[in-house]
Design an enzyme around this catalytic site. Structure first.
Site, PDB file in Angstrom:
ATOM      1  N   TYR A   1      16.147  18.626  27.374  1.00 29.88           N
ATOM      2  CA  TYR A   1      16.000  18.422  25.919  1.00 29.88           C
ATOM      3  C   TYR A   1      15.971  16.932  25.608  1.00 29.88           C
ATOM      4  CZ  TYR A   1      16.432  23.384  25.361  1.00 29.88           C
ATOM      5  OH  TYR A   1      16.175  24.737  25.416  1.00 29.88           O
TER       6      TYR A   1
ATOM      7  N   GLU B   1      12.651  25.328  29.974  1.00 31.43           N
ATOM      8  CA  GLU B   1      13.026  25.154  28.571  1.00 31.43           C
ATOM      9  C   GLU B   1      12.734  23.725  28.160  1.00 31.43           C
ATOM     10  OE1 GLU B   1      17.042  26.205  27.355  1.00 31.43           O
ATOM     11  OE2 GLU B   1      17.032  27.973  28.647  1.00 31.43           O
TER      12      GLU B   1
ATOM     13  N   GLU C   1      21.552  27.753  33.750  1.00 36.56           N
ATOM     14  CA  GLU C   1      22.374  26.550  33.588  1.00 36.56           C
ATOM     15  C   GLU C   1      23.826  26.739  34.004  1.00 36.56           C
ATOM     16  OE1 GLU C   1      21.869  24.949  29.655  1.00 36.56           O
ATOM     17  OE2 GLU C   1      19.734  24.579  29.942  1.00 36.56           O
TER      18      GLU C   1
ATOM     19  N   ASP D   1      24.664  30.036  24.115  1.00 36.66           N
ATOM     20  CA  ASP D   1      24.225  29.657  22.774  1.00 36.66           C
ATOM     21  C   ASP D   1      23.489  30.804  22.060  1.00 36.66           C
ATOM     22  OD1 ASP D   1      23.573  27.942  20.610  1.00 36.66           O
ATOM     23  OD2 ASP D   1      21.649  27.447  21.543  1.00 36.66           O
TER      24      ASP D   1
HETATM   25  C1  BDP Z   1      19.766  25.424  26.721  1.00 39.13           C
HETATM   26  C2  BDP Z   1      20.252  26.845  26.891  1.00 39.13           C
HETATM   27  C3  BDP Z   1      19.858  27.737  25.728  1.00 39.13           C
HETATM   28  C4  BDP Z   1      20.170  27.027  24.425  1.00 39.13           C
HETATM   29  C5  BDP Z   1      19.396  25.720  24.376  1.00 39.13           C
HETATM   30  C6  BDP Z   1      19.633  24.960  23.074  1.00 39.13           C
HETATM   31  O1  BDP Z   1      19.758  27.401  28.094  1.00 39.13           O
HETATM   32  O2  BDP Z   1      20.527  28.963  25.796  1.00 39.13           O
HETATM   33  O3  BDP Z   1      19.908  27.812  23.298  1.00 39.13           O
HETATM   34  O4  BDP Z   1      19.859  24.933  25.424  1.00 39.13           O
HETATM   35  O5  BDP Z   1      20.595  24.206  23.033  1.00 39.13           O
HETATM   36  O6  BDP Z   1      20.498  24.549  27.462  1.00 39.13           O
HETATM   37  O7  BDP Z   1      18.893  25.134  22.126  1.00 39.13           O
END
Ligand code: BDP
Length: 650
Positions: free
Chosen positions: A508, A544, A455, A211
């Site tokens: 997320y 993250e 990932e 991404d």
């Molecule tokens: C994570 C990835 C990262 C993405 C992020 C996203 O590691 O590179 O930019 O998601 O979706 O899974 O913002």
């Protein structure tokens, strides 16, 4: 061509490592010391404007068919000015260049100092710090280097070519190809669209599984540097301490001399020599050691000694002298089932994930941006970052060493999703990349852990062998640092987790799943941590978490993409972190430090907006929430002198 070796060397290397862990890092076939000036070494930067042409021929191969490297690029077709270092993508108004896939050609003529050419005893080395992704280099039409991988340096010795005609200018041609395949790191694939009712002739796309925008070009400095014929090729240091005595285990490797005398001195910040030796490897003991501490963990973070290595070789009539000075921070790193210890004290990561990314330059090295980012990190009270998703410029790690910013150093193993990318060819390349990464970054005290991937599809059956091999290899290369990869997979199905030292999890919640439902975060995050810890009993970093927020977009009650929604996501995570950090959670890294460019797609509005700063480094509301939290955490988990007591003085 100077690269880390192939499979045979690796096999030998692994066997030897079993017997001599410390020697392991020294066995790479040549060193990759950062080019530094010294009384015996000169550095000439080749940054500036280069001639540039993208090969737009249908097969992108015209440059090779017509041997563009044999004469000046301007003689074989039109050229444009291209700044180095920079990505070429955002420099012009041409959308075809922004999205270009294939070979681009850079060229520059360099005036080489006459004495470099005159003196046979001077080695002249051309060093490219980062060319994304595959590159071939010629000097005056003669191929001198070839390198795969977009984020690590490579070199070629070019003295003999310069000496062929010392009065002629030295023409450097670099062809760079950004095409990614299932076996590159990161992986990608090219898809040709052959339906002529839908696509024009020759239409193809580059599929990527990560991404961020696949910026390309000469991203970091290109330099010429000299050494004497007999020279310090590599230095490896491993540090320790006991009570107040520091221990620096070192090994120097020398090239170009049958016999050589060495003088190794460790010099403190006041210029005093605190230990010395004349052996190529040994142990230096430092009485009343000043340890290297992270930012906000000590009143004097980032303390560095200088290790001066002086080599005198006298296998000819006149002796050669080479001097190389390496910054050395003395510190230890250890992991228990619930803690990450730096100098035997628990360290809690409160930091960020970054990208090398900015307007116009793309991934181009840019000191104003880098220094601004460090000032923002200090302002934020961040003590760490991860080099998501590839190795960053060495100059950035040098600043981390000096500022005491702790680094999780990640290789470009991002987007390993396709089964094809788990095969032998991919694994062999991945091992080579780890060789190159450890060789480059092994001596940075700021680097406390290696991340071999982000990932990957780690639930696929071949992931078990792949990560077992890769992690073991990395530990053999460097037995002093923990190794991990970053997972977003299910704790029960993840095949590589048994081999990592620290569980690093990305999630997320209320974003990609249960979008808009902030109320799920406490329960789902709690479950996430309990599951991973319950199964593996290893410390966990939330590597993250975050939410997109378009700067200036507001809504109360919060809705997705507003600054308010990003705030609530962060605060909901923080409540759970505060419970779990009393047990086994050892860190939290926000995704992301700043907004960054991505490929175009329906989930990205001119890039990824999960930054707590905009791409232009202006704070969103979340930056203030994080600043407040990080300074509070620093006060609770660090050992701060009274002047830094919260609220921070900045
Ligand atoms: C994570 C990835 C990262 C993405 C992020 C996203 O590691 O590179 O930019 O998601 O979706 O899974 O913002």
């Amino acid at each position: 061509m100077s690269r880390c070796g192939g499979p045979e060397r690796r096999a030998m290397f692994r066997v030897l490592c079993l017997f001599a862990a410390f020697d392991a890092v020294c066995l790479l076939d040549s060193g990759m010391l950062f080019p530094r000036e010294s009384p015996s070494r000169e550095v000439k930067e080749l940054n500036g404007l280069w001639d540039f042409r993208a090969d737009r021929s249908p097969n992108r191969n015209q440059g090779f068919e017509r041997a563009w490297y044999k004469s000046r690029l301007a003689e074989t077709g039109p050229v444009i000015d291209m700044p180095v270092p920079a990505s070429y993508n955002d420099i012009t108004q041409d959308p075809a260049l922004r999205n270009f896939i294939g070979w681009v050609w850079y060229e520059r003529e360099v005036v080489v100092p006459a004495r470099w050419a005159a003196d046979e005893d001077i080695r002249v080395v051309l060093r490219v710090a980062s060319a994304h992704y595959f590159s071939i280099v010629w000097v005056n039409g003669v191929k001198v280097a070839e390198h795969e991988g977009g984020h690590l340096p490579f070199e070629a010795e070019i003295g003999s070519l310069i000496r062929k005609d010392p009065t002629a200018p030295c023409r450097i041609t670099i062809a760079v190809n950004n095409t990614l395949t299932p076996h590159t790191l990161p992986p990608g694939s090219i898809q040709h669209m052959d339906d002529r009712t839908k696509y024009p002739d020759g239409f193809f796309v580059q599929n990527i599984y990560f991404d961020f925008f696949n910026y390309a070009g000469l991203h970091r400095p290109v330099v010429l540097y000299t050494t004497p014929k007999a020279y310090v090729d590599d230095i490896t240091v491993v540090t320790d301490f006991s009570d107040n005595t520091g221990v620096v285990k070192y090994k120097v490797s020398v090239q170009g001399a049958a016999t050589a005398t060495l003088k190794v001195s460790l010099i403190d910040k006041d210029g005093r020599s605190v230990a010395s030796s004349s052996e190529p490897s040994g142990v230096l003991k430092v009485v009343d050691v000043k340890l290297w501490w992270p930012y906000l963990m000590h009143e004097n973070p980032g303390y560095l000694y200088s290790m001066e290595v002086r080599l005198i070789a006298s296998d000819k009539s006149s002796p050669y002298e080479d001097v190389y000075t390496l910054p050395v921070g003395i510190r230890t790193v250890n992991v228990t089932s619930t803690q990450f210890l730096i100098n035997n004290k628990p360290f809690y990561f409160h930091g960020v994930n970054k990208h090398e990314d900015s307007d116009i330059r793309g991934k181009g090295f840019d000191l104003p941006l880098i220094v601004k980012d460090f000032n923002l990190l200090k302002w934020l009270g961040a003590n760490s970052f991860r080099t998501s998703h590839y190795p960053y410029a060495e100059e950035i790690l040098q600043m981390c060493d000096r500022y005491g910013i702790v680094v999780i150093d990640e290789c470009p193993g991002v987007g390993i999703k396709d089964i094809l990318s788990f095969g032998n060819a991919s694994l062999a390349h991945h091992l080579d990349v780890m060789d190159e990464l450890v060789r480059r970054d092994k001596n940075h005290p700021s680097v406390v852990m290696w991340s071999v991937a982000n990932e990957p599809a780690s639930e696929m059956p071949p992931a078990e062998f792949y990560f077992k091999t890769l992690i073991k290899h990395t530990k053999d290369l460097d037995p002093t640092r923990p190794v991990t990869y970053i997972t977003d997979s299910n704790y029960a199905r993840d095949k590589g987790a048994p081999f990592v030292d620290v569980i690093c999890v990305n999630s997320y919640l209320s974003w990609y799943h249960d979008s808009g439902h902030l109320e799920v975060i406490p329960i789902q995050l709690n479950t996430q941590f309990e599951n991973w810890y319950g199964k593996y009993q290893k410390p966990i970093i939330q590597t993250e978490y975050g939410a997109d927020a378009v700067s200036g977009l507001h809504s109360d009650p919060p809705i997705m993409f507003t600054e308010e929604y990003q705030n609530v996501v962060l605060q909901s995570y923080h409540k759970v972190f505060d419970q779990k950090r009393k047990q086994y959670v050892i860190g939290e890294l926000i995704w992301n430090f700043a907004d960054f460019m991505t490929a175009q797609g329906i989930t990205r509005v001119v890039g990824n907006k999960k930054g707590i700063f905009s791409r232009q480094r202006q704070p969103k509301a979340a930056a203030f929430i994080l600043k407040e939290r990080y300074w509070r955490l620093a006060n609770q988990t660090g050992r701060l002198p009274p002047w830094t007591k919260y609220p921070c003085p900045l």
